[in-house]
Design a protein around this motif. Structure first.
Motif, mmCIF file in Angstrom:
data_model
loop_
_atom_site.group_PDB
_atom_site.id
_atom_site.type_symbol
_atom_site.label_atom_id
_atom_site.label_comp_id
_atom_site.label_asym_id
_atom_site.label_seq_id
_atom_site.Cartn_x
_atom_site.Cartn_y
_atom_site.Cartn_z
ATOM 1 N N ASN A 375 34.405 28.590 16.380
ATOM 2 C CA ASN A 375 34.861 29.434 17.303
ATOM 3 C C ASN A 375 33.404 30.446 17.417
ATOM 4 O O ASN A 375 32.739 30.568 16.604
ATOM 5 C CB ASN A 375 36.016 30.160 16.571
ATOM 6 C CG ASN A 375 36.902 31.155 17.657
ATOM 7 O OD1 ASN A 375 36.811 30.703 18.876
ATOM 8 N ND2 ASN A 375 37.429 32.092 17.374
ATOM 9 N N GLY A 376 33.656 31.153 18.656
ATOM 10 C CA GLY A 376 32.832 32.098 18.869
ATOM 11 C C GLY A 376 33.116 33.324 19.856
ATOM 12 O O GLY A 376 34.534 33.318 20.116
ATOM 13 N N SER A 377 32.350 34.023 20.290
ATOM 14 C CA SER A 377 32.743 35.246 21.062
ATOM 15 C C SER A 377 31.579 35.693 22.025
ATOM 16 O O SER A 377 30.539 35.090 21.774
ATOM 17 C CB SER A 377 33.412 36.389 20.495
ATOM 18 O OG SER A 377 32.185 36.865 19.798
ATOM 19 N N SER A 378 31.777 36.567 22.899
ATOM 20 C CA SER A 378 30.444 36.898 23.713
ATOM 21 C C SER A 378 29.705 37.939 23.012
ATOM 22 O O SER A 378 28.512 38.482 23.273
ATOM 23 C CB SER A 378 31.170 37.563 25.037
ATOM 24 O OG SER A 378 31.782 36.690 25.914
ATOM 25 N N ALA A 379 29.846 38.534 21.658
ATOM 26 C CA ALA A 379 29.212 39.326 20.823
ATOM 27 C C ALA A 379 27.773 38.511 20.452
ATOM 28 O O ALA A 379 28.088 37.377 20.472
ATOM 29 C CB ALA A 379 29.801 39.682 19.963
#
Length: 433
Positions: A375-379
């Motif tokens: 999983n990931g994010s825009s951070a």
């Protein structure tokens, strides 16, 4: 777990045994171990230790594509006892995805310190020879692991290829860190300029091919680190997709401005021709040397395709939107968010990497079911999760702006990510056999 000793110093261990029991068939005087009755689509783990009472250390994994196989273990006092573990990663077994995740281990940062996302070169002469995790990368776009354990990074804005040694030191491998064009070679790779390289491909022997985007050239760096120009092309614009056949008889690459919407084909006799220009924004591509088919990620159309030898596109993942489906659903019913890369492993499954705001890695199994891998994010998720089992907390955001996902010679997963510039690796090592 079931065990039986073969001879006094060699033991066989196996779990989830095939119909016929996994067997060590030979361990020769050169340190090569052979086996039979492995899973045809599986993972073999080889572990060695020096004494019976010592704990088994982390082993070496190998994908298996046949029931029989062999590997070089080496001859050393530490190899007095050997055991094998075989697991099934085909969809014939209900726990295939768990078997695959448990075949991978620690997440780590290979290079980059994630400090700046400005679209310029961050190269400094002091970086040469420094620890790779102490340097600033300049929007790396793809990385490859060579047969010697080095990681080569196509570092776009520093107009160079960087090498990270197995010890973790960073050196310039090709380019001068000055964007430009001072000739086609042959010359030592660090004597010739590159100009914003945006793609590449590594052959099995470690030969590196570079999509030298702003010079509109494809470069070849041989295993002696001598660079030549293989061919020139019309202007590439935002070209990044690139794949070349091992005998250099065929290459595909992307081009287009402002987005890479055109797929081009090159042959030594026919030069460069356009295959089709109806893509949204090409990501990475991967060819199949046996069939001639090409696998293509299209960022803006939110799909991954197989292209047959007639140029026909067949979707293999993504429903064309960014919503729907998800973990455990058919890949063709799942919304992908800017898929940027595609990479197959020997069991017929494949990885998909999503760019921002998707920021995930997916695994599509051979039956076409999609599973969230990371999983990931825009951070700026720099070094998040380093040192832990990559799948210890699947919901934790550990990735950002995934640009490329592939495996190296040893099966390790190499991840190039983020405008902040870093390269990660998931070790192909079983942690809890």
């Amino acid at each position: 777990m079931k065990a039986r000793c073969l001879i006094s110093i060699f033991c066989l261990w196996a779990s989830l045994l095939p119909a016929a029991e996994l067997t060590i068939t030979r361990f020769d005087t050169n340190g090569v171990i052979s086996w039979s009755n492995a899973y045809p689509a599986g993972v073999i783990t080889i572990q060695t230790k020096s004494s019976l009472n010592a704990p088994w250390p982390v082993g070496i994994n190998h994908f298996t594509s046949n029931a029989v196989g062999s590997a070089d273990v080496g001859l050393a006092p530490s190899n007095g006892f050997i055991r094998l573990l075989s697991v099934d990663i085909s969809t014939n077994f209900a726990g295939h995805f768990t078997n695959l995740t448990h075949s991978y281990g620690i997440l780590e940062t290979v290079a980059g310190r994630g400090r700046s996302n400005s679209d310029v070169s961050h190269w400094q002469p002091s970086f040469e020879g420094d620890w790779a995790t102490n340097v600033d990368l300049s929007r790396p776009h793809i990385s490859f692991g060579d047969p010697h354990g080095n990681v080569l990074i196509v570092d776009q804005r520093s107009s160079s290829i960087l090498k990270v040694t197995p010890e973790g030191r960073l050196f310039t491998y090709a380019g001068t860190h000055t964007a430009g064009d001072n000739g086609d070679g042959p010359d030592y790779a660090t004597n010739l300029h590159l100009n914003s390289p945006n793609g590449g491909w590594m052959a099995a022997d470690g030969t590196l091919y570079i999509l030298d985007t702003d010079n509109a050239k494809v470069r070849k760096v041989d295993t002696n680190q001598v660079m030549t120009t293989l061919f020139t092309t019309p202007l590439l614009g935002d070209g990044r997709a690139f794949w070349i056949k091992s005998d250099e008889s065929l290459a595909y690459f992307g081009s287009g401005d402002p987005s890479a919407n055109t797929l081009n084909r090159w042959t030594p006799t026919g030069g460069v021709t356009v295959v089709r220009s109806d893509f949204g924004n090409l990501g990475n591509i991967l060819g199949d040397e046996r069939t001639g088919e090409l696998y293509i990620s299209d960022r803006d159309l939110n799909r991954v395709y197989r292209m047959d030898t007639n140029g026909t596109l067949i979707p293999i993942a993504g429903n064309g939107t960014q919503t729907g489906g998800g973990d455990g659903f058919p890949a063709l019913e799942t919304g992908l968010i800017l898929p940027r890369s595609v990479w197959f492993i020997p069991n017929g499954g494949f990885f998909i990497g999503e760019h921002d705001p998707g920021n995930r890695i997916w695994y599509v199994d051979p039956a076409g079911i999609i599973h969230r891998w990371m999983n990931g994010s825009s951070a700026n998720n720099f070094r998040v999760g380093d040192g832990d089992w990559f799948f210890a907390n699947p919901n934790q955001a550990r990735l950002s702006r995934v640009r490329a996902v592939n495996t190296d010679t040893f099966g390790n997963l190499i991840i190039t990510e983020s405008n902040y510039g870093y390269v990660r690796r998931v070790r192909f090592q079983r942690m809890t056999p």
